[in-house]
Design an enzyme around this catalytic site. Structure first.
Site, PDB file in Angstrom:
ATOM      1  N   LYS A  80       0.843  -1.190   0.000  1.00 49.65           N
ATOM      2  CA  LYS A  80       0.000   0.000   0.000  1.00 49.65           C
ATOM      3  C   LYS A  80       0.881   1.244   0.000  1.00 49.65           C
ATOM      4  O   LYS A  80       1.930   1.270   0.654  1.00 49.65           O
ATOM      5  CB  LYS A  80      -0.904  -0.035   1.236  1.00 49.65           C
ATOM      6  CG  LYS A  80      -1.971   1.050   1.290  1.00 49.65           C
ATOM      7  CD  LYS A  80      -2.887   0.836   2.488  1.00 49.65           C
ATOM      8  CE  LYS A  80      -3.978   1.877   2.604  1.00 49.65           C
ATOM      9  NZ  LYS A  80      -4.883   1.631   3.750  1.00 49.65           N
ATOM     10  N   SER A 155      -9.759   1.606   2.801  1.00 52.27           N
ATOM     11  CA  SER A 155      -8.892   2.373   1.935  1.00 52.27           C
ATOM     12  C   SER A 155      -7.845   1.518   1.207  1.00 52.27           C
ATOM     13  O   SER A 155      -7.188   1.991   0.288  1.00 52.27           O
ATOM     14  CB  SER A 155      -8.166   3.433   2.776  1.00 52.27           C
ATOM     15  OG  SER A 155      -7.320   2.827   3.772  1.00 52.27           O
ATOM     16  N   SER A 179     -10.083  -0.973   6.955  1.00 53.08           N
ATOM     17  CA  SER A 179      -9.514  -0.721   5.630  1.00 53.08           C
ATOM     18  C   SER A 179      -8.782  -1.886   5.005  1.00 53.08           C
ATOM     19  O   SER A 179      -8.376  -1.815   3.847  1.00 53.08           O
ATOM     20  CB  SER A 179      -8.576   0.492   5.691  1.00 53.08           C
ATOM     21  OG  SER A 179      -9.308   1.675   5.904  1.00 53.08           O
TER      22      SER A 179
END
Length: 499
Positions: A80, A155, A179
């Site tokens: 990420k 996210s 997330s």
């Protein structure tokens, strides 16, 4: 060589060890898959083929020399884009950090590379992890590989989509209120948020420092456990990291050891209030009911559990989270680094304009909310009570786990929704209504796909929550339940379908 899209961590490592294929071939196959699928999915913000092939050559050289292969040797992995990797951009999907190049590497990334993983690149996300759909990324949204008209969740949407599309075997995401788990459910992969402190947060750009936790996403529970074995453990650069209980050899006990245990005799908690919550789709409840029935068939005992204060978790989260975000994002001032708006008359105007243009709408909303909640006269009315609620939620979970070994409940009230379908910020926040309480309490939790929804035809997951620092119990339940399902975690488009 077998199709990379269908290979697990263990299969890749075994294939390299036996000479069935080389790590360089694995890396090439990964980038071939990315070249084919990435234009439609948009999971990556930066690709790092040079680093990946260097890592692959090191793995192949170690094998040729008869050396010991790391636990993630030759495994294609991506991170990420809030995790620093030296020499790569770490943008947090924001214009504010669009040109920022990492001068160091996050501990969780470094441990992965030391274990032999092949770094494919950095993955898309909601800007600064503020969102539940990856729609707030300044570089454009990621698309769900199961249906390109739908969101992958957020996210960590890029992290989940990359695995579901067969572009990476495992990925790392971060979870502040759901997330990792929510996008894992939307994309039909396994995603785990470990207990707070199990994985070091050093080198990970912070959203909410008391809530954030790094965790792995993969196609199988075994993939997730193998990755967690590598990235977990104490880090002297992170005072919140925990020294896990050691095994007989003095090393941290492997999470993978829990996978072969059955669930016979375990007490599994069910939370009726979650199932009856407003807005929950029937197909999601049906999936949970099916999973609970399978666990009961495996010899587990179902026990109804009340969590009296969890209904207030969303309210507490949207006080604590914005306050911590406001504090953490204050360092982005355009002076030391970050987006700089040209043409300002003085430093004050430069600061104001740079932050106004460098941050997106959702980020600005949370900064403003955090600023208000921490202001004089408001702090005592909101922030302090939110922390009191946090204590009550921690006590609720402690009392629950005095009665049961794990909880099995919902991840999200619905399957993946279409782009633009939810435009109201408050409605978007409800996507995390079943996940935020574990971040507030610090417990570990995992999202496990249990098939496709009867109405939507899209992946649906169930959430397994465990006592704090007993994440092996979560993996134990997840592995047993996983064996009850014959479900391909790769999206159809990654199995030879048309793109």
């Amino acid at each position: 060589m077998r199709d990379l899209s269908s290979c697990s961590v263990a299969e890749i490592r075994a294939g390299i060890a036996t000479g069935e294929f080389s790590a360089r071939e694995v890396a090439q196959a990964a980038f071939d898959a990315i070249a084919q699928r990435e234009p439609q999915v948009h999971a990556f913000l930066e690709q790092t083929p040079e680093l990946a092939f260097q890592a692959a050559d090191a793995v192949d050289a170690a094998r040729a020399a008869g050396g010991v292969l790391g636990p993630l040797a030759g495994v294609p992995m991506a991170f990420k884009d809030n995790m620093n990797l030296q020499g790569t951009h770490t943008t947090c999907a924001s214009r504010m950090l669009e040109s920022y190049v990492s001068p160091y590497t996050a501990t969780c990334v470094a441990k992965s590379l030391e274990a032999g993983a092949l770094p494919l690149g950095k993955l898309n996300m909601d800007e600064f992890a503020f969102g539940s759909s990856t729609e707030t990324s300044v570089f454009g949204p990621t698309h769900n590989p199961w249906d390109l008209t739908r969101v992958p969740g957020g996210s960590s949407g890029g992290s989940a989509a990359a695995v579901a599309a067969g572009m990476a075997t495992v990925t790392l995401g971060s979870d502040t209120g759901g997330s990792i788990r929510q996008p894992a459910s939307f994309c039909g992969v396994v995603g785990m948020k470990p207990s707070y402190g199990v994985v070091s947060r050093f080198g990970v750009v912070a959203f909410g420092s008391s809530l954030d936790q790094v965790g792995p996403l993969g196609k199988t529970v075994a993939d997730v456990a193998a990755t967690l074995d590598v990235i977990a453990g104490i880090d002297p650069r992170d005072c919140t990291s925990q020294n896990l209980s050691a095994g007989p050899d003095g090393k941290p006990a492997a999470f993978s050891q829990a996978l072969e245990q059955d669930v016979a005799g375990m007490r599994i908690g069910v939370v009726p209030a979650f199932i009856k919550a407003k807005g929950v789709e029937p197909e999601v409840v049906a999936a949970l009911d099916g999973a609970l029935a399978k666990l009961e068939g495996l010899g587990a005992q179902l026990v109804e559990i009340e969590l009296p204060h969890v209904a207030a978790a969303m309210a507490a989260y949207y006080v604590i989270g914005p306050c911590e975000a406001f504090s953490n994002l204050s360092c982005f001032d355009s002076i030391r680094y970050g987006y700089r708006h040209e043409g300002a008359r003085d430093m004050g105007e430069q600061y104001e304009r740079s932050r106004a243009h460098g941050f997106g709408m959702e980020t600005a909303r949370r900064i403003m909310l955090g600023s208000y909640l921490l202001s004089s006269g408001v702090y005592d009315a909101y922030y302090y009570p939110a922390q009191q609620v946090r204590t009550l939620i921690i006590q609720d979970y402690a009392q629950a786990f005095a009665q049961v070994d794990a909880l099995v409940t919902l991840v999200s009230p619905r399957a993946a929704f279409r782009f633009g379908e939810i435009s109201d910020p408050t409605a978007m926040h409800l996507s995390d209504m079943f996940t935020v309480s574990t971040n507030i309490a610090g417990n570990g939790a995992l999202s496990l796909p249990v098939g496709l929804g009867a109405d939507s035809g899209l992946p649906v997951g169930v959430q397994i929550i465990g006592p704090q620092f007993r994440d092996g119990e979560i993996l134990r339940v997840a592995a047993a339940l996983e064996r009850c399902y014959d479900f391909n975690r790769l999206a159809p488009l990654a199995r030879g379908g048309e793109w």
